[in-house]
Motif scaffolding. Structure first.
Motif, PDB file in Angstrom:
ATOM      1  N   VAL A 177      23.115  -7.670  -0.659  1.00 55.42           N
ATOM      2  CA  VAL A 177      22.447  -6.893   0.380  1.00 55.42           C
ATOM      3  C   VAL A 177      21.050  -7.465   0.603  1.00 55.42           C
ATOM      4  N   GLU A 178      20.672  -7.570   1.864  1.00 58.56           N
ATOM      5  CA  GLU A 178      19.346  -8.051   2.201  1.00 58.56           C
ATOM      6  C   GLU A 178      18.289  -7.030   1.793  1.00 58.56           C
ATOM      7  N   ILE A 179      17.207  -7.509   1.211  1.00 58.34           N
ATOM      8  CA  ILE A 179      16.092  -6.646   0.831  1.00 58.34           C
ATOM      9  C   ILE A 179      15.170  -6.497   2.040  1.00 58.34           C
ATOM     10  N   PRO A 180      15.068  -5.303   2.609  1.00 55.49           N
ATOM     11  CA  PRO A 180      14.266  -5.141   3.828  1.00 55.49           C
ATOM     12  C   PRO A 180      12.767  -5.131   3.538  1.00 55.49           C
ATOM     13  N   MET A 181      11.992  -5.375   4.574  1.00 57.06           N
ATOM     14  CA  MET A 181      10.543  -5.344   4.481  1.00 57.06           C
ATOM     15  C   MET A 181      10.011  -4.062   5.123  1.00 57.06           C
ATOM     16  N   VAL A 182       9.103  -3.416   4.434  1.00 60.47           N
ATOM     17  CA  VAL A 182       8.386  -2.253   4.954  1.00 60.47           C
ATOM     18  C   VAL A 182       6.972  -2.718   5.251  1.00 60.47           C
ATOM     19  N   TYR A 183       6.456  -2.410   6.427  1.00 57.42           N
ATOM     20  CA  TYR A 183       5.132  -2.927   6.770  1.00 57.42           C
ATOM     21  C   TYR A 183       4.444  -2.048   7.812  1.00 57.42           C
ATOM     22  N   LYS A 184       3.103  -2.154   7.835  1.00 59.93           N
ATOM     23  CA  LYS A 184       2.288  -1.476   8.822  1.00 59.93           C
ATOM     24  C   LYS A 184       1.013  -2.284   9.026  1.00 59.93           C
ATOM     25  N   ASP A 185       0.666  -2.509  10.304  1.00 56.73           N
ATOM     26  CA  ASP A 185      -0.523  -3.292  10.639  1.00 56.73           C
ATOM     27  C   ASP A 185      -1.732  -2.380  10.842  1.00 56.73           C
ATOM     28  N   PHE A 186      -2.911  -2.958  10.632  1.00 54.76           N
ATOM     29  CA  PHE A 186      -4.142  -2.216  10.890  1.00 54.76           C
ATOM     30  C   PHE A 186      -5.259  -3.195  11.249  1.00 54.76           C
ATOM     31  N   TYR A 187      -6.319  -2.649  11.826  1.00 53.56           N
ATOM     32  CA  TYR A 187      -7.465  -3.452  12.244  1.00 53.56           C
ATOM     33  C   TYR A 187      -8.719  -3.040  11.479  1.00 53.56           C
ATOM     34  N   ILE A 188      -9.584  -4.017  11.263  1.00 52.69           N
ATOM     35  CA  ILE A 188     -10.947  -3.758  10.824  1.00 52.69           C
ATOM     36  C   ILE A 188     -11.872  -4.360  11.882  1.00 52.69           C
ATOM     37  N   SER A 189     -12.740  -3.546  12.436  1.00 53.93           N
ATOM     38  CA  SER A 189     -13.620  -3.966  13.524  1.00 53.93           C
ATOM     39  C   SER A 189     -14.622  -5.005  13.050  1.00 53.93           C
ATOM     40  N   TRP A 190     -14.891  -5.988  13.916  1.00 55.94           N
ATOM     41  CA  TRP A 190     -15.894  -6.994  13.573  1.00 55.94           C
ATOM     42  C   TRP A 190     -17.274  -6.360  13.420  1.00 55.94           C
ATOM     43  N   ALA A 231      -2.853   2.731   6.728  1.00 58.07           N
ATOM     44  CA  ALA A 231      -1.673   1.861   6.773  1.00 58.07           C
ATOM     45  C   ALA A 231      -0.896   1.924   5.468  1.00 58.07           C
ATOM     46  N   ALA A 232      -1.602   1.993   4.342  1.00 60.46           N
ATOM     47  CA  ALA A 232      -0.939   2.075   3.042  1.00 60.46           C
ATOM     48  C   ALA A 232      -0.166   3.381   2.904  1.00 60.46           C
ATOM     49  N   ALA A 233      -0.742   4.479   3.404  1.00 57.47           N
ATOM     50  CA  ALA A 233      -0.066   5.780   3.343  1.00 57.47           C
ATOM     51  C   ALA A 233       1.201   5.777   4.191  1.00 57.47           C
ATOM     52  N   ILE A 234       1.130   5.160   5.366  1.00 54.93           N
ATOM     53  CA  ILE A 234       2.302   5.092   6.251  1.00 54.93           C
ATOM     54  C   ILE A 234       3.401   4.250   5.611  1.00 54.93           C
ATOM     55  N   CYS A 235       3.026   3.131   5.002  1.00 57.45           N
ATOM     56  CA  CYS A 235       4.005   2.284   4.310  1.00 57.45           C
ATOM     57  C   CYS A 235       4.657   3.031   3.159  1.00 57.45           C
ATOM     58  N   SER A 236       3.845   3.774   2.408  1.00 52.71           N
ATOM     59  CA  SER A 236       4.360   4.520   1.266  1.00 52.71           C
ATOM     60  C   SER A 236       5.355   5.584   1.702  1.00 52.71           C
ATOM     61  N   HIS A 250     -10.332  -7.956  13.392  1.00 55.34           N
ATOM     62  CA  HIS A 250      -9.460  -8.609  12.421  1.00 55.34           C
ATOM     63  C   HIS A 250      -8.216  -7.754  12.157  1.00 55.34           C
ATOM     64  N   ALA A 251      -7.057  -8.390  12.266  1.00 56.05           N
ATOM     65  CA  ALA A 251      -5.779  -7.700  12.078  1.00 56.05           C
ATOM     66  C   ALA A 251      -5.215  -8.018  10.700  1.00 56.05           C
ATOM     67  N   PHE A 252      -4.685  -6.981  10.042  1.00 48.31           N
ATOM     68  CA  PHE A 252      -4.110  -7.114   8.707  1.00 48.31           C
ATOM     69  C   PHE A 252      -2.735  -6.439   8.683  1.00 48.31           C
ATOM     70  N   ARG A 253      -1.992  -6.723   7.632  1.00 44.89           N
ATOM     71  CA  ARG A 253      -0.686  -6.080   7.457  1.00 44.89           C
ATOM     72  C   ARG A 253      -0.494  -5.682   6.003  1.00 44.89           C
ATOM     73  N   VAL A 254      -0.189  -4.402   5.781  1.00 50.97           N
ATOM     74  CA  VAL A 254       0.277  -3.939   4.476  1.00 50.97           C
ATOM     75  C   VAL A 254       1.790  -4.074   4.475  1.00 50.97           C
ATOM     76  N   LEU A 255       2.328  -4.709   3.437  1.00 52.72           N
ATOM     77  CA  LEU A 255       3.779  -4.968   3.422  1.00 52.72           C
ATOM     78  C   LEU A 255       4.337  -4.919   2.012  1.00 52.72           C
ATOM     79  N   GLU A 256       5.624  -4.767   1.959  1.00 54.76           N
ATOM     80  CA  GLU A 256       6.383  -4.846   0.711  1.00 54.76           C
ATOM     81  C   GLU A 256       7.835  -5.112   1.062  1.00 54.76           C
ATOM     82  N   THR A 257       8.620  -5.599   0.092  1.00 57.66           N
ATOM     83  CA  THR A 257      10.066  -5.737   0.273  1.00 57.66           C
ATOM     84  C   THR A 257      10.734  -4.947  -0.844  1.00 57.66           C
ATOM     85  N   ILE A 258      11.563  -3.975  -0.475  1.00 58.09           N
ATOM     86  CA  ILE A 258      12.167  -3.065  -1.449  1.00 58.09           C
ATOM     87  C   ILE A 258      13.598  -2.714  -1.039  1.00 58.09           C
ATOM     88  N   LEU A 259      14.381  -2.291  -2.023  1.00 54.75           N
ATOM     89  CA  LEU A 259      15.747  -1.836  -1.771  1.00 54.75           C
ATOM     90  C   LEU A 259      16.163  -0.856  -2.856  1.00 54.75           C
TER      91      LEU A 259
END
Length: 278
Positions: free
Chosen positions: A82-95, A116-121, A256-265
């Motif tokens: 089974v493929e391990i899916p990725m969970v992710y959420k992007d966010f910005y930090i203003s210059w 973003a971390a809370a949404i990913c969780s 600046h754009a960032f991404r919180v991510l993980e791969t879980i199953l």
């Protein structure tokens, strides 16, 4: 972890450390499934799939002098990858926030990071408890082959306690032993916060005494839902490829754009180790 492109952000190690600290702290405060499910991994970000074995009842062991009697072995009834899916959420930090931090020596505001971390969780717990039908992933509530019990009204008498006792009896009768955990929706958790007559105890405390304290609540269950699980690793585990981490996506209109991510199953090996109250 060059794939995270952290060097492109021109952030200091201290700033990245603060970002990682916020992500970990937020995840620990939010995640529920990880509190009782055994972790398998982390295996690494490059691991894209994992085998899932289905085990069935293996029968009884044997007693004999020479050990030459036939005995049914414990073995998988089927294996699939089974493929391990990725969970992710992007966010910005203003210059402007970054420049403000540099100019005046103030801590960088990482509210968007925590969000973003809370949404990913939360999305991780949704995958664990509800699955994802569109992508073909089963969760603790949705998996076919679990035991389904009709729940009584938990606002009356000892119904909640008796329902959990029945669930435990169902699992132990099938040979499940070890650690058990009950997760309920917030409305049911509130219903357990009442003193049971003639006991002087909260109903939740009585139930915790049956489960060695393993009673949890999560909003991802919605309303009027509960699931009881024998959480031993031979029954299920949570496969982690890449644990929660933050990568840099680049600059957009100076921000600046960032991404919180993980791969879980969630890997369910014994579906009958799960009791769903509905």
């Amino acid at each position: 972890m060059e794939f995270l492109l952290r060097d492109d952000a021109q952030f200091s190690e201290e700033q990245w450390g603060k970002i990682d600290e916020v992500v970990v702290k937020t995840a620990k405060a939010t995640l529920v499934g990880r509190k009782f499910i055994t972790i398998y991994g982390p295996l690494g970000a490059g691991v894209q799939s994992i085998h899932v074995d289905d085990f069935d009842i293996a029968g009884q062991g044997e007693v004999g002098f020479f050990g030459d009697d036939e005995v049914a072995p414990v073995k998988t009834q089927g294996r699939r990858f089974v493929e391990i899916p990725m969970v992710y959420k992007d966010f910005y930090i203003s210059w402007r926030d970054i420049e403000n931090s540099k100019q005046f020596g103030l801590p960088l505001d990482l509210a968007s990071t925590a969000g973003a971390a809370a949404i990913c969780s939360k999305k991780e717990d949704e995958l664990i408890f509800l699955g994802n039908a569109a992508l073909g992933y089963e969760g603790l509530i949705s998996v076919a082959g679990s035991t389904r019990l009709t729940k009584k009204n938990w606002q009356e008498g000892e119904n909640s306690f008796n329902d959990i006792v029945k669930g435990l009896e169902t699992l132990t009768a099938k040979g499940f032993v070890g650690k058990f955990a009950l997760t309920v929706s917030p409305d049911l958790y509130m219903q357990l916060q009442r003193i049971q007559a003639n006991t002087g105890l909260l109903e939740s405390d009585r139930i915790k005494s049956l489960l060695d304290g393993n009673l949890y609540q999560t909003p991802v269950l919605g309303a009027n839902k509960a699931v009881l699980v024998c959480t031993e690793t031979q029954n299920l585990d949570l496969v982690i490829g890449q644990d929660l981490i933050t990568g840099y996506l680049g600059s957009e209109k100076l921000n600046h754009a960032f991404r919180v991510l993980e791969t879980i199953l969630l890997r369910i090996k014994r579906k009958d180790a799960i009791v769903v109250f509905e």
